[in-house]
Motif scaffolding. Structure first.
Motif, PDB file in Angstrom:
ATOM      1  N   VAL A  77       0.806  -1.225   0.066  1.00  0.00           N
ATOM      2  CA  VAL A  77       0.072   0.042  -0.091  1.00  0.00           C
ATOM      3  C   VAL A  77       0.808   1.234  -0.065  1.00  0.00           C
ATOM      4  CG1 VAL A  77      -1.807   1.292   1.380  1.00  0.00           C
ATOM      5  CG2 VAL A  77      -1.775  -1.281   1.391  1.00  0.00           C
ATOM      6  N   LEU A  78       0.486   2.347  -0.752  1.00  0.00           N
ATOM      7  CA  LEU A  78       1.092   3.554  -0.690  1.00  0.00           C
ATOM      8  C   LEU A  78      -0.021   4.358  -0.545  1.00  0.00           C
ATOM      9  CD1 LEU A  78       3.385   5.579  -1.168  1.00  0.00           C
ATOM     10  CD2 LEU A  78       2.610   5.365  -3.784  1.00  0.00           C
ATOM     11  N   ASP A  79       0.093   5.499   0.499  1.00  0.00           N
ATOM     12  CA  ASP A  79      -0.746   6.473   1.071  1.00  0.00           C
ATOM     13  C   ASP A  79      -0.276   7.794   0.868  1.00  0.00           C
ATOM     14  OD1 ASP A  79      -3.095   7.591   2.464  1.00  0.00           O
ATOM     15  OD2 ASP A  79      -1.583   8.262   4.163  1.00  0.00           O
ATOM     16  N   THR A 101       3.455   2.124   3.154  1.00  0.00           N
ATOM     17  CA  THR A 101       4.059   3.357   2.880  1.00  0.00           C
ATOM     18  C   THR A 101       3.226   4.773   2.903  1.00  0.00           C
ATOM     19  OG1 THR A 101       5.956   2.186   1.467  1.00  0.00           O
ATOM     20  CG2 THR A 101       5.956   4.659   1.215  1.00  0.00           C
ATOM     21  N   GLY A 102       3.824   5.628   3.443  1.00  0.00           N
ATOM     22  CA  GLY A 102       3.194   7.005   3.548  1.00  0.00           C
ATOM     23  C   GLY A 102       4.092   8.023   2.889  1.00  0.00           C
ATOM     24  N   MET A 122       6.629  13.894  12.538  1.00  0.00           N
ATOM     25  CA  MET A 122       5.365  13.355  13.642  1.00  0.00           C
ATOM     26  C   MET A 122       5.110  11.875  13.136  1.00  0.00           C
ATOM     27  SD  MET A 122       3.306  16.805  13.873  1.00  0.00           S
ATOM     28  CE  MET A 122       2.002  16.176  15.144  1.00  0.00           C
ATOM     29  N   ALA A 123       4.783  11.769  11.778  1.00  0.00           N
ATOM     30  CA  ALA A 123       4.466  10.231  11.415  1.00  0.00           C
ATOM     31  C   ALA A 123       5.537   9.405  11.571  1.00  0.00           C
ATOM     32  CB  ALA A 123       4.136  10.372  10.083  1.00  0.00           C
ATOM     33  N   ARG A 124       6.766   9.538  11.561  1.00  0.00           N
ATOM     34  CA  ARG A 124       7.711   8.631  11.975  1.00  0.00           C
ATOM     35  C   ARG A 124       7.963   8.233  13.375  1.00  0.00           C
ATOM     36  NH1 ARG A 124      12.435  11.156   7.807  1.00  0.00           N
ATOM     37  NH2 ARG A 124      11.523  10.052   5.764  1.00  0.00           N
ATOM     38  N   ASN A 173       8.649  -2.277  10.886  1.00  0.00           N
ATOM     39  CA  ASN A 173       8.970  -3.414   9.964  1.00  0.00           C
ATOM     40  C   ASN A 173       7.788  -3.270   9.041  1.00  0.00           C
ATOM     41  OD1 ASN A 173      11.361  -4.259  11.248  1.00  0.00           O
ATOM     42  ND2 ASN A 173      10.114  -5.592  12.754  1.00  0.00           N
ATOM     43  N   ARG A 174       6.632  -2.690   9.196  1.00  0.00           N
ATOM     44  CA  ARG A 174       5.636  -2.767   8.134  1.00  0.00           C
ATOM     45  C   ARG A 174       5.208  -1.355   7.650  1.00  0.00           C
ATOM     46  NH1 ARG A 174       0.232  -4.851  10.838  1.00  0.00           N
ATOM     47  NH2 ARG A 174      -0.134  -4.709   8.634  1.00  0.00           N
ATOM     48  N   VAL A 175       5.718  -0.346   8.195  1.00  0.00           N
ATOM     49  CA  VAL A 175       5.296   1.214   7.832  1.00  0.00           C
ATOM     50  C   VAL A 175       6.296   1.860   7.784  1.00  0.00           C
ATOM     51  CG1 VAL A 175       3.821   3.222   8.389  1.00  0.00           C
ATOM     52  CG2 VAL A 175       2.867   0.856   9.035  1.00  0.00           C
ATOM     53  N   VAL A 176       6.548   2.663   6.603  1.00  0.00           N
ATOM     54  CA  VAL A 176       7.638   3.494   6.166  1.00  0.00           C
ATOM     55  C   VAL A 176       7.058   4.926   5.794  1.00  0.00           C
ATOM     56  CG1 VAL A 176       9.599   4.084   4.736  1.00  0.00           C
ATOM     57  CG2 VAL A 176       9.217   1.636   5.582  1.00  0.00           C
TER      58      VAL A 176
END
Length: 248
Positions: free
Chosen positions: A49-51, A73-74, A84-86, A96-99
């Motif tokens: 997924v890419l947001d 990925t955002g 803030m998101a990081r 390990n799942r969200v970048v």
């Protein structure tokens, strides 16, 4: 957890697997549109997924709880939101799942350098650059108005990033629906389903959820309306389900 939170920021419980998100006490904060979009998006077990326009990472965080996607990925242009998101990702131990990437979705070279994805989600700025009152705070202006990008930029970016037959999920304003569907057809992102969101049964719709498919066949399904409030002013059963709590 508080070691991840800076002065002027706060934590909000997302009512999903114990997840929390860092937000500003004053300034841009995620709204019901992001929550509705994360519920509307269909993400299968192995989908990547890419947001786009991820802001403070609300949709990647919610999708990490709702789905089994191994890679979310955002992409966000504003450094403050990226930071803030990081920190929210690290705080929730989701690295390990969200970048979260810092970059401009108008940067075609950047988009083409990213791995193709199965799903793109996007909650873009709703207002044309010359419409409405431009907020004095730059972050709010970029989040709400088409200053750094246009709706066409968003659809073009989704096409570049999606695999063949990949799916796009977005939320927008009903008054922009004709523009949106026209641009989707122009970029061969075929509209597949559409759902209007109403404050309540006696009000006009305030949001529209749209699913598109890259090079998909022509068939549009109009889904039942979604009402935020019941006639008595309490949240609808569906909204309580989506939020995962007993709000009234």
């Amino acid at each position: 957890m508080m070691e991840y939170v800076n002065p002027g920021e706060t934590l909000e419980d997302l009512n999903r697997n114990g997840l929390t998100i860092i937000q500003k006490k004053k300034g841009f904060r995620f709204g019901v549109d992001a929550v509705l979009l994360s519920d509307f998006a269909k993400v299968r077990k192995k989908d990547r997924v890419l947001d786009l326009c991820t802001g403070t990472g609300i949709i990647p965080l919610l999708l990490s709880a709702k789905t089994e996607s191994p890679a979310i990925t955002g992409l966000e242009i504003q450094h403050e939101f990226v930071d803030m998101a990081r920190r929210s990702v690290l705080m929730n131990k989701l690295e390990n799942r969200v970048v979260i990437l810092e970059g401009d979705l108008c940067d075609e070279a950047l988009l083409k350098s990213l791995p193709k994805v199965d799903v793109v989600t996007v909650n873009p700025p709703y207002k044309k650059a010359a419409s409405g009152i431009i907020n004095e705070e730059d972050a709010l202006t970029l989040a709400r108005h088409e200053v750094a990008l246009t709706l066409e930029d968003v659809i073009r970016a989704a096409r570049i990033c999606l695999k063949d037959n990949g799916r796009l999920y977005l939320i927008h304003r009903p008054e922009r629906l004709a523009d949106l569907l026209t641009l989707m057809r122009q970029y061969r992102m075929e509209p597949k389903s559409l759902r209007m969101v109403y404050p309540h049964a006696k009000k006009a719709p305030s949001m529209v959820l749209v699913e598109g498919q890259r090079d998909g066949g022509a068939f549009l399904k109009v889904l039942p309306p979604l009402f935020v409030y019941d006639e008595d002013g309490s949240y609808s059963d569906e909204i309580r389900r989506i939020y995962g709590d007993d709000r009234r």
